[in-house]
Design a protein around this motif. Structure first.
Motif, PDB file in Angstrom:
ATOM      1  N   LEU A  61       0.815  -1.207   0.000  1.00 44.30           N
ATOM      2  CA  LEU A  61       0.000   0.000   0.000  1.00 44.30           C
ATOM      3  C   LEU A  61       0.854   1.265   0.000  1.00 44.30           C
ATOM      4  O   LEU A  61       0.513   2.254  -0.660  1.00 44.30           O
ATOM      5  N   LEU A  62       1.971   1.244   0.699  1.00 43.36           N
ATOM      6  CA  LEU A  62       2.837   2.418   0.759  1.00 43.36           C
ATOM      7  C   LEU A  62       3.305   2.855  -0.622  1.00 43.36           C
ATOM      8  O   LEU A  62       3.597   4.034  -0.837  1.00 43.36           O
ATOM      9  N   GLY A  63       3.354   1.928  -1.568  1.00 47.98           N
ATOM     10  CA  GLY A  63       3.742   2.264  -2.926  1.00 47.98           C
ATOM     11  C   GLY A  63       2.661   2.981  -3.713  1.00 47.98           C
ATOM     12  O   GLY A  63       2.916   3.494  -4.806  1.00 47.98           O
ATOM     13  N   HIS A  64       1.443   3.025  -3.176  1.00 50.39           N
ATOM     14  CA  HIS A  64       0.310   3.644  -3.878  1.00 50.39           C
ATOM     15  C   HIS A  64      -0.229   4.875  -3.164  1.00 50.39           C
ATOM     16  O   HIS A  64      -1.192   5.480  -3.637  1.00 50.39           O
ATOM     17  N   CYS A  65       0.353   5.214  -2.036  1.00 49.54           N
ATOM     18  CA  CYS A  65      -0.159   6.324  -1.226  1.00 49.54           C
ATOM     19  C   CYS A  65       0.322   7.676  -1.741  1.00 49.54           C
ATOM     20  O   CYS A  65       1.320   7.780  -2.450  1.00 49.54           O
ATOM     21  N   SER A  66      -0.407   8.698  -1.338  1.00 53.63           N
ATOM     22  CA  SER A  66       0.034  10.081  -1.494  1.00 53.63           C
ATOM     23  C   SER A  66       0.609  10.508  -0.145  1.00 53.63           C
ATOM     24  O   SER A  66       0.240   9.961   0.899  1.00 53.63           O
ATOM     25  N   TYR A  67       1.502  11.486  -0.186  1.00 60.06           N
ATOM     26  CA  TYR A  67       2.169  11.910   1.042  1.00 60.06           C
ATOM     27  C   TYR A  67       2.126  13.426   1.189  1.00 60.06           C
ATOM     28  O   TYR A  67       2.251  14.157   0.205  1.00 60.06           O
ATOM     29  N   LEU A  68       1.926  13.845   2.422  1.00 60.34           N
ATOM     30  CA  LEU A  68       2.104  15.239   2.801  1.00 60.34           C
ATOM     31  C   LEU A  68       3.280  15.278   3.762  1.00 60.34           C
ATOM     32  O   LEU A  68       3.366  14.458   4.691  1.00 60.34           O
ATOM     33  N   VAL A  69       4.197  16.198   3.558  1.00 66.94           N
ATOM     34  CA  VAL A  69       5.320  16.375   4.473  1.00 66.94           C
ATOM     35  C   VAL A  69       5.205  17.787   5.036  1.00 66.94           C
ATOM     36  O   VAL A  69       5.228  18.766   4.279  1.00 66.94           O
ATOM     37  N   ASP A  70       5.018  17.852   6.332  1.00 64.24           N
ATOM     38  CA  ASP A  70       4.822  19.138   7.018  1.00 64.24           C
ATOM     39  C   ASP A  70       3.700  19.939   6.351  1.00 64.24           C
ATOM     40  O   ASP A  70       3.791  21.147   6.181  1.00 64.24           O
ATOM     41  N   GLY A  71       2.641  19.230   5.943  1.00 66.83           N
ATOM     42  CA  GLY A  71       1.467  19.869   5.367  1.00 66.83           C
ATOM     43  C   GLY A  71       1.535  20.145   3.880  1.00 66.83           C
ATOM     44  O   GLY A  71       0.550  20.570   3.285  1.00 66.83           O
ATOM     45  N   PRO A  73       1.962  18.858  -0.060  1.00 69.76           N
ATOM     46  CA  PRO A  73       1.871  17.653  -0.887  1.00 69.76           C
ATOM     47  C   PRO A  73       3.212  17.338  -1.557  1.00 69.76           C
ATOM     48  O   PRO A  73       3.885  18.231  -2.065  1.00 69.76           O
ATOM     49  N   VAL A  74       3.580  16.067  -1.550  1.00 76.22           N
ATOM     50  CA  VAL A  74       4.814  15.622  -2.199  1.00 76.22           C
ATOM     51  C   VAL A  74       4.599  15.501  -3.703  1.00 76.22           C
ATOM     52  O   VAL A  74       5.490  15.815  -4.491  1.00 76.22           O
ATOM     53  N   GLY A  75       3.406  15.064  -4.102  1.00 71.91           N
ATOM     54  CA  GLY A  75       3.120  14.917  -5.529  1.00 71.91           C
ATOM     55  C   GLY A  75       4.073  13.930  -6.184  1.00 71.91           C
ATOM     56  O   GLY A  75       4.407  12.904  -5.612  1.00 71.91           O
ATOM     57  N   GLY A  76       4.549  14.262  -7.368  1.00 69.06           N
ATOM     58  CA  GLY A  76       5.411  13.365  -8.130  1.00 69.06           C
ATOM     59  C   GLY A  76       6.895  13.520  -7.847  1.00 69.06           C
ATOM     60  O   GLY A  76       7.717  12.908  -8.530  1.00 69.06           O
ATOM     61  N   ARG A  77       7.250  14.327  -6.846  1.00 70.98           N
ATOM     62  CA  ARG A  77       8.678  14.515  -6.538  1.00 70.98           C
ATOM     63  C   ARG A  77       9.322  13.211  -6.091  1.00 70.98           C
ATOM     64  O   ARG A  77       8.687  12.373  -5.458  1.00 70.98           O
TER      65      ARG A  77
END
Length: 99
Positions: A61-71, A73-77
């Motif tokens: 699942l971690l490979g399919h999640c979206s992430y926010l770092v300190d609020g 969005p990480v997006g495609g970075r």
């Protein structure tokens, strides 16, 4: 201040913070949050995968999640280029049905 990019991740210092799991990720992890000690988002996620190796559904699942770092969005970075901050937060957002 949000996560920074453009730094040499190899030179980055490991910092401590919190990973927060939401929805299906929370269910699969068996907990709502846990600490990390890592320099980059890639490092924090690698450590989480290792810690939860006995939970293969979470690891996938971690490979399919979206992430926010300190609020922010990480997006495609590239996760290896997302430098974490001391006391920061990584939000793990699994895909949601319908949007």
């Amino acid at each position: 201040m949000g996560a920074t990019t453009g730094h040499d991740p190899a030179a980055a210092v490991r910092v401590s913070g919190t990973i927060r799991y939401w929805a299906a990720a929370k269910s699969e992890a068996g907990l709502a949050e846990e600490p990390y000690l890592a320099a980059t988002l890639a490092g924090a996620l690698a450590d989480a995968r290792e810690r939860h190796a006995d939970r293969p559904k979470l690891v996938r699942l971690l490979g399919h999640c979206s992430y926010l770092v300190d609020g922010s969005p990480v997006g495609g970075r590239d996760h290896a280029a997302v430098v974490l901050t001391e006391g920061g937060t990584v939000e793990v957002l699994p895909p949601f049905a319908g949007g």
